[in-house]
Enzyme design. Structure first.
Site, mmCIF file in Angstrom:
data_model
loop_
_atom_site.group_PDB
_atom_site.id
_atom_site.type_symbol
_atom_site.label_atom_id
_atom_site.label_comp_id
_atom_site.label_asym_id
_atom_site.label_seq_id
_atom_site.Cartn_x
_atom_site.Cartn_y
_atom_site.Cartn_z
ATOM 1 N N LYS A 173 -22.973 -2.677 5.161
ATOM 2 C CA LYS A 173 -21.522 -2.433 5.264
ATOM 3 C C LYS A 173 -21.196 -0.978 4.904
ATOM 4 O O LYS A 173 -20.344 -0.342 5.542
ATOM 5 C CB LYS A 173 -20.770 -3.407 4.353
ATOM 6 C CG LYS A 173 -19.283 -3.133 4.192
ATOM 7 C CD LYS A 173 -18.475 -3.309 5.469
ATOM 8 C CE LYS A 173 -16.995 -2.994 5.230
ATOM 9 N NZ LYS A 173 -16.183 -3.037 6.441
ATOM 10 N N LYS A 241 -12.308 4.200 -1.330
ATOM 11 C CA LYS A 241 -13.147 3.366 -2.202
ATOM 12 C C LYS A 241 -14.526 3.191 -1.556
ATOM 13 O O LYS A 241 -15.558 3.342 -2.208
ATOM 14 C CB LYS A 241 -12.445 2.021 -2.407
ATOM 15 C CG LYS A 241 -13.140 1.019 -3.278
ATOM 16 C CD LYS A 241 -13.887 -0.049 -2.504
ATOM 17 C CE LYS A 241 -13.013 -0.887 -1.608
ATOM 18 N NZ LYS A 241 -13.724 -1.949 -0.903
HETATM 19 P P1 NAD Z 1 -5.846 -6.379 -0.075
HETATM 20 O O1 NAD Z 1 -5.610 -5.430 -1.199
HETATM 21 O O2 NAD Z 1 -4.848 -6.499 1.019
HETATM 22 O O3 NAD Z 1 -6.072 -7.875 -0.659
HETATM 23 C C1 NAD Z 1 -6.743 -8.138 -1.859
HETATM 24 C C2 NAD Z 1 -6.080 -9.348 -2.522
HETATM 25 O O4 NAD Z 1 -6.797 -9.644 -3.728
HETATM 26 C C3 NAD Z 1 -4.621 -9.084 -2.931
HETATM 27 O O5 NAD Z 1 -3.790 -10.120 -2.422
HETATM 28 C C4 NAD Z 1 -4.656 -9.098 -4.458
HETATM 29 O O6 NAD Z 1 -3.478 -9.591 -5.047
HETATM 30 C C5 NAD Z 1 -5.841 -10.030 -4.701
HETATM 31 N N1 NAD Z 1 -6.434 -9.864 -6.031
HETATM 32 C C6 NAD Z 1 -6.751 -8.720 -6.670
HETATM 33 N N2 NAD Z 1 -7.308 -9.002 -7.862
HETATM 34 C C7 NAD Z 1 -7.329 -10.362 -7.969
HETATM 35 C C8 NAD Z 1 -7.793 -11.251 -8.972
HETATM 36 N N3 NAD Z 1 -8.327 -10.820 -10.102
HETATM 37 N N4 NAD Z 1 -7.669 -12.588 -8.728
HETATM 38 C C9 NAD Z 1 -7.128 -13.041 -7.588
HETATM 39 N N5 NAD Z 1 -6.663 -12.243 -6.592
HETATM 40 C C10 NAD Z 1 -6.779 -10.917 -6.795
HETATM 41 O O7 NAD Z 1 -7.276 -6.002 0.510
HETATM 42 P P2 NAD Z 1 -7.876 -6.370 1.954
HETATM 43 O O8 NAD Z 1 -7.465 -5.336 2.943
HETATM 44 O O9 NAD Z 1 -7.648 -7.806 2.246
HETATM 45 O O10 NAD Z 1 -9.434 -6.100 1.656
HETATM 46 C C11 NAD Z 1 -10.198 -6.966 0.827
HETATM 47 C C12 NAD Z 1 -11.644 -6.476 0.834
HETATM 48 O O11 NAD Z 1 -12.137 -6.493 2.175
HETATM 49 C C13 NAD Z 1 -11.812 -5.036 0.320
HETATM 50 O O12 NAD Z 1 -13.017 -4.938 -0.396
HETATM 51 C C14 NAD Z 1 -11.870 -4.230 1.611
HETATM 52 O O13 NAD Z 1 -12.591 -3.013 1.436
HETATM 53 C C15 NAD Z 1 -12.573 -5.204 2.545
HETATM 54 N N6 NAD Z 1 -12.270 -5.015 3.976
HETATM 55 C C16 NAD Z 1 -10.983 -4.787 4.396
HETATM 56 C C17 NAD Z 1 -10.727 -4.592 5.758
HETATM 57 C C18 NAD Z 1 -9.335 -4.284 6.280
HETATM 58 O O14 NAD Z 1 -9.226 -3.843 7.433
HETATM 59 N N7 NAD Z 1 -8.277 -4.463 5.490
HETATM 60 C C19 NAD Z 1 -11.779 -4.642 6.666
HETATM 61 C C20 NAD Z 1 -13.054 -4.933 6.226
HETATM 62 C C21 NAD Z 1 -13.302 -5.112 4.870
#
Ligand code: NAD
Length: 296
Positions: A173, A241
């Site tokens: 990744k 990040k």
């Molecule tokens: P986001 O910030 O939109 O969602 C993360 C969620 O986790 C939030 O709703 C937050 O409230 C929750 N959270 C944080 N700490 C918590 C805890 N202790 N307990 C419970 N819930 C908690 O992020 P995202 O865009 O959904 O991305 C999530 C992961 O996936 C990241 O690592 C990101 O790098 C990866 N990712 C994102 C994408 C994208 O396009 N957005 C694509 C591929 C990978």
């Protein structure tokens, strides 16, 4: 493993869509997030509300985590009331966040000592891929645990590969994210040059999509760059990040990555201008500034 109970923790941009597809595939989802509105949204999609990590894990075959960064995953697994103390009945955790491969290996060893399997299964494909259930999933960990996780992963993605031992999924990744950043930067650079030359950018994009410079970034993010659309699919803060994680891995292995250094500096420039919550295609704003032009 059709129709199993799945705990799902982290209902943000990606998690909320992944939950919808798990529900559609017939699984029973116990959804938890620290933001209550995110849990309500998951309930509207057909999930059960969980009020804690322990409630999400209770009686589940597997718990999936989809959280922002390494400390979040460490907290949810090792912290008070976390998954180490409250494992799912199936003793399987699948972390689909993008986090440090070194941290995954350490978490995996800690959990293995308690008879709990951890699979790292980060994804590529963005919110659109999450919504359509067509994510690319790259998994690391013990082969038997991957085989148990696979039917659940199949509800969220179409390209699902076991790429090696614990941490290997995150390593693949991070290679993906390195290429994403440099790829976006290359599209920005070509658009900046074309704009200064007075070429029609939409037409240029169409033409280049038929040639050897075609890319996912030019195809999917090019229109937003040209329109000056900064809406977030994948936030600049998350891109930074991931670039930080790439840098940590490269430094630990003494691999020089000059492209990473350049593109990281440009994303930091965007953040310094208050643009961290823009989508990563909005790196083009850095080129707007450098060329004293405006996109859109
Ligand atoms: P986001 O910030 O939109 O969602 C993360 C969620 O986790 C939030 O709703 C937050 O409230 C929750 N959270 C944080 N700490 C918590 C805890 N202790 N307990 C419970 N819930 C908690 O992020 P995202 O865009 O959904 O991305 C999530 C992961 O996936 C990241 O690592 C990101 O790098 C990866 N990712 C994102 C994408 C994208 O396009 N957005 C694509 C591929 C990978």
């Amino acid at each position: 493993m059709s129709g199993v109970v799945v705990g799902f923790i982290g209902l943000g941009t990606m998690g909320r869509e992944m939950v919808r597809n798990l529900v559609k595939a017939g699984h029973t989802i116990q959804a938890f997030d620290v933001v209550p509105a995110a849990v309500e949204e998951a309930v509207a999609s057909g999930a059960r509300a969980a009020r804690s990590i322990a409630e999400a894990a209770s009686g589940a075959a597997v718990v999936v985590t989809m959280l922002p960064d390494t400390p979040d995953v460490e907290g949810v697994i090792l912290g008070e009331g976390g998954l180490r103390a409250n494992p799912p009945a199936g003793r399987l955790i699948v972390d689909m966040s993008t986090i440090s491969p070194q941290a995954v290996r350490s978490l995996s060893a800690t959990l293995a000592a308690e008879g709990i399997d951890l699979i790292d299964a980060p994804v590529s494909g963005g919110p659109q891929g999450a919504k359509s259930g067509t994510l690319t999933i790259m998994a690391g960990g013990e082969a038997g645990a991957f085989a148990r996780a696979r039917p659940v992963l199949a509800a969220m993605g179409t390209t699902i590969n076991h790429v090696g031992d614990s941490g290997a999924g995150q390593t693949v990744k991070l290679c993906n994210q390195l290429m994403v950043g440099i790829n976006i930067q290359s599209v920005c650079e070509a658009l900046a040059l074309a704009r200064a030359s007075g070429v029609n950018l939409e037409q240029m994009r169409e033409v280049l999509l038929g040639g050897s410079a075609a890319s996912w970034m030019l195809d999917r993010l090019g229109p937003a760059m040209i329109a000056g659309d900064t809406d977030a699919g994948f936030r600049i803060d998350l891109q930074l990040k991931d670039l930080r994680l790439v840098g940590e891995l490269a430094t630990s292995l003494a691999v020089p990555l000059p492209g990473l250094a350049l593109v990281s500096a440009q994303y930091l420039d965007a953040k310094a201008h208050g643009e961290g919550s823009n989508g990563n295609q909005a790196l083009f704003k850095v080129y707007d500034r450098m060329t004293n032009q405006r996109s859109g």
